[in-house]
Design a protein around this motif. Structure first.
Motif, short mmCIF file in Angstrom:
data_model
loop_
_atom_site.label_atom_id
_atom_site.label_comp_id
_atom_site.label_asym_id
_atom_site.label_seq_id
_atom_site.Cartn_x
_atom_site.Cartn_y
_atom_site.Cartn_z
N THR A 67 0.83 -1.20 0.00
CA THR A 67 0.00 0.00 0.00
C THR A 67 0.87 1.25 0.00
O THR A 67 2.02 1.23 0.46
CB THR A 67 -0.93 0.01 1.23
OG1 THR A 67 -1.77 1.17 1.18
CG2 THR A 67 -0.11 0.05 2.51
N THR A 68 0.30 2.31 -0.51
CA THR A 68 0.94 3.64 -0.42
C THR A 68 0.25 4.49 0.65
O THR A 68 0.57 5.66 0.82
CB THR A 68 0.87 4.36 -1.77
OG1 THR A 68 -0.50 4.46 -2.19
CG2 THR A 68 1.66 3.60 -2.83
N SER A 69 -0.70 3.87 1.37
CA SER A 69 -1.44 4.58 2.41
C SER A 69 -0.86 4.27 3.79
O SER A 69 -0.40 3.16 4.05
CB SER A 69 -2.92 4.18 2.37
OG SER A 69 -3.62 4.69 3.48
N ASP A 70 -0.90 5.23 4.68
CA ASP A 70 -0.42 5.03 6.05
C ASP A 70 -1.43 4.32 6.93
O ASP A 70 -1.11 3.87 8.03
CB ASP A 70 -0.06 6.38 6.69
CG ASP A 70 1.10 7.06 5.99
OD1 ASP A 70 1.91 6.33 5.39
OD2 ASP A 70 1.18 8.30 6.03
N THR A 71 -2.67 4.21 6.47
CA THR A 71 -3.73 3.66 7.32
C THR A 71 -3.96 2.17 7.07
O THR A 71 -4.72 1.54 7.79
CB THR A 71 -5.04 4.41 7.07
OG1 THR A 71 -5.42 4.28 5.69
CG2 THR A 71 -4.88 5.89 7.40
N SER A 72 -3.32 1.58 6.07
CA SER A 72 -3.54 0.18 5.73
C SER A 72 -2.62 -0.72 6.56
O SER A 72 -1.56 -0.32 7.02
CB SER A 72 -3.28 -0.06 4.25
OG SER A 72 -3.38 -1.44 3.94
N LYS A 73 -3.06 -1.97 6.75
CA LYS A 73 -2.25 -2.96 7.45
C LYS A 73 -1.27 -3.67 6.52
O LYS A 73 -0.46 -4.48 6.97
CB LYS A 73 -3.16 -3.99 8.12
CG LYS A 73 -4.03 -3.43 9.24
CD LYS A 73 -4.87 -4.51 9.88
CE LYS A 73 -5.73 -3.93 11.01
NZ LYS A 73 -6.57 -4.99 11.65
N LEU A 74 -1.34 -3.37 5.23
CA LEU A 74 -0.41 -3.96 4.27
C LEU A 74 0.96 -3.30 4.39
O LEU A 74 1.09 -2.18 4.91
CB LEU A 74 -0.94 -3.78 2.85
CG LEU A 74 -2.25 -4.50 2.51
CD1 LEU A 74 -2.71 -4.10 1.11
CD2 LEU A 74 -2.09 -6.00 2.61
N ALA A 75 1.98 -4.00 3.92
CA ALA A 75 3.33 -3.44 3.92
C ALA A 75 3.41 -2.28 2.94
O ALA A 75 2.70 -2.26 1.93
CB ALA A 75 4.33 -4.51 3.54
N PRO A 76 4.25 -1.29 3.21
CA PRO A 76 4.40 -0.19 2.26
C PRO A 76 5.03 -0.64 0.95
O PRO A 76 5.86 -1.54 0.94
CB PRO A 76 5.31 0.81 3.00
CG PRO A 76 5.77 0.14 4.22
CD PRO A 76 5.07 -1.15 4.40
N CYS A 77 4.62 -0.01 -0.13
CA CYS A 77 5.16 -0.33 -1.46
C CYS A 77 6.51 0.35 -1.64
O CYS A 77 6.64 1.33 -2.39
CB CYS A 77 4.19 0.11 -2.55
SG CYS A 77 2.58 -0.67 -2.51
N THR A 78 7.54 -0.17 -0.97
CA THR A 78 8.86 0.43 -1.04
C THR A 78 9.92 -0.65 -1.26
O THR A 78 9.67 -1.84 -1.04
CB THR A 78 9.20 1.18 0.27
OG1 THR A 78 9.19 0.25 1.36
CG2 THR A 78 8.18 2.29 0.52
N TYR A 79 11.10 -0.20 -1.68
CA TYR A 79 12.18 -1.14 -1.98
C TYR A 79 12.71 -1.86 -0.74
O TYR A 79 13.39 -2.89 -0.86
CB TYR A 79 13.33 -0.40 -2.69
CG TYR A 79 14.07 0.58 -1.83
CD1 TYR A 79 15.18 0.18 -1.09
CD2 TYR A 79 13.67 1.91 -1.75
CE1 TYR A 79 15.87 1.09 -0.29
CE2 TYR A 79 14.34 2.81 -0.95
CZ TYR A 79 15.44 2.39 -0.23
OH TYR A 79 16.12 3.29 0.56
N GLU A 80 12.42 -1.33 0.45
CA GLU A 80 12.86 -2.03 1.66
C GLU A 80 12.18 -3.38 1.80
O GLU A 80 12.71 -4.30 2.44
CB GLU A 80 12.57 -1.19 2.91
CG GLU A 80 13.45 0.04 3.06
CD GLU A 80 12.83 1.27 2.43
OE1 GLU A 80 13.35 2.38 2.65
OE2 GLU A 80 11.81 1.12 1.72
N TYR A 81 10.99 -3.54 1.21
CA TYR A 81 10.22 -4.77 1.35
C TYR A 81 10.10 -5.56 0.05
O TYR A 81 9.86 -6.78 0.10
CB TYR A 81 8.80 -4.44 1.85
CG TYR A 81 8.78 -3.82 3.22
CD1 TYR A 81 8.79 -4.61 4.37
CD2 TYR A 81 8.76 -2.43 3.38
CE1 TYR A 81 8.76 -4.04 5.63
CE2 TYR A 81 8.73 -1.85 4.64
CZ TYR A 81 8.74 -2.66 5.76
OH TYR A 81 8.72 -2.09 7.01
N PHE A 82 10.25 -4.89 -1.08
CA PHE A 82 10.00 -5.54 -2.37
C PHE A 82 11.10 -5.23 -3.37
O PHE A 82 11.72 -4.16 -3.33
CB PHE A 82 8.66 -5.08 -2.95
CG PHE A 82 7.47 -5.32 -2.08
CD1 PHE A 82 6.77 -6.52 -2.15
CD2 PHE A 82 7.04 -4.34 -1.18
CE1 PHE A 82 5.67 -6.73 -1.33
CE2 PHE A 82 5.94 -4.55 -0.37
CZ PHE A 82 5.25 -5.76 -0.44
#
Length: 202
Positions: A67-82
């Motif tokens: 997700t690109t939202s701060d309110t979601s429980k999903l991981a952020p869409c960033t290179y640190e995770y993907f």
């Protein structure tokens, strides 16, 4: 006057014939030009984590990978995770791509690999594996072969080559065990052990 006229027509005829011959030679060259042979490219996967492409982020978010939202429980869409990889070099990311998730994300004991494919303008998950990318090898049909590493509880690290069957990837050959190439004389027996029992994804 007749003599000059004759020479004029003769010269014009020779020039026209010469032009036709040159055009015919060029046509023959085009017709008999052989296609360039396909050159396979092997891409070794390193540990670099570049910024994610915006096209991939948009698709991944629609598939609820991140997700690109701060309110979601999903991981952020960033290179640190993907990380994302282009397994179809003849197309851009809109045609599909590979996602590699970090170990531990969403409770996975190892990194995860997800194959995203554009099927009739709809994005679908063609494959999902509990493993990590080692190599990509380009092919003439467009989908690269994948060498994926897996953790086997009994023997350690196993590297398996996957090939595209037209709809999804399938494991086809065990190439390495614990960073040692499988000997040719052992290929059949090793493949008969590992491939039918493959359970690290689909």
């Amino acid at each position: 006057m007749i003599k000059y006229t004759f020479f004029f027509f003769l010269a014009a005829f020779l020039v026209a014939c010469g032009g036709d011959s040159e055009n015919q030679d060029n046509t023959d060259k085009v017709q008999f030009e052989e296609p360039k042979p396909f050159v396979r490219e092997v891409i070794l996967i390193d540990t670099v984590r570049p910024q994610l492409d915006p096209v991939c982020i948009d698709i991944m978010e629609k598939l609820q990978m991140c997700t690109t939202s701060d309110t979601s429980k999903l991981a952020p869409c960033t290179y640190e995770y993907f990380r994302v990889f282009d397994h179809k070099p003849l197309q851009d990311y809109k045609g599909g791509f590979i996602v590699e998730m970090r170990q531990g994300l969403y409770g996975a004991p190892t990194p995860q690999i997800i194959i995203v494919e554009n099927v009739n303008n709809e994005y679908k998950l063609a494959n999902q594996y509990l493993g990590w990318m080692i190599e990509m090898r380009t092919t003439e049909h467009g989908h690269s072969e994948l060498l994926i590493g897996y953790k086997d509880p009994d023997v350690g690290m196993v590297a398996i080559r996957h090939e595209w069957d037209g709809h999804k990837y399938e494991p086809v050959d065990v190439e390495e065990i614990n960073n040692h190439f499988v000997k040719p004389e052992m290929k059949d027996s090793i493949n008969n052990i590992f491939l039918p029992a493959f359970s690290a994804g689909h």
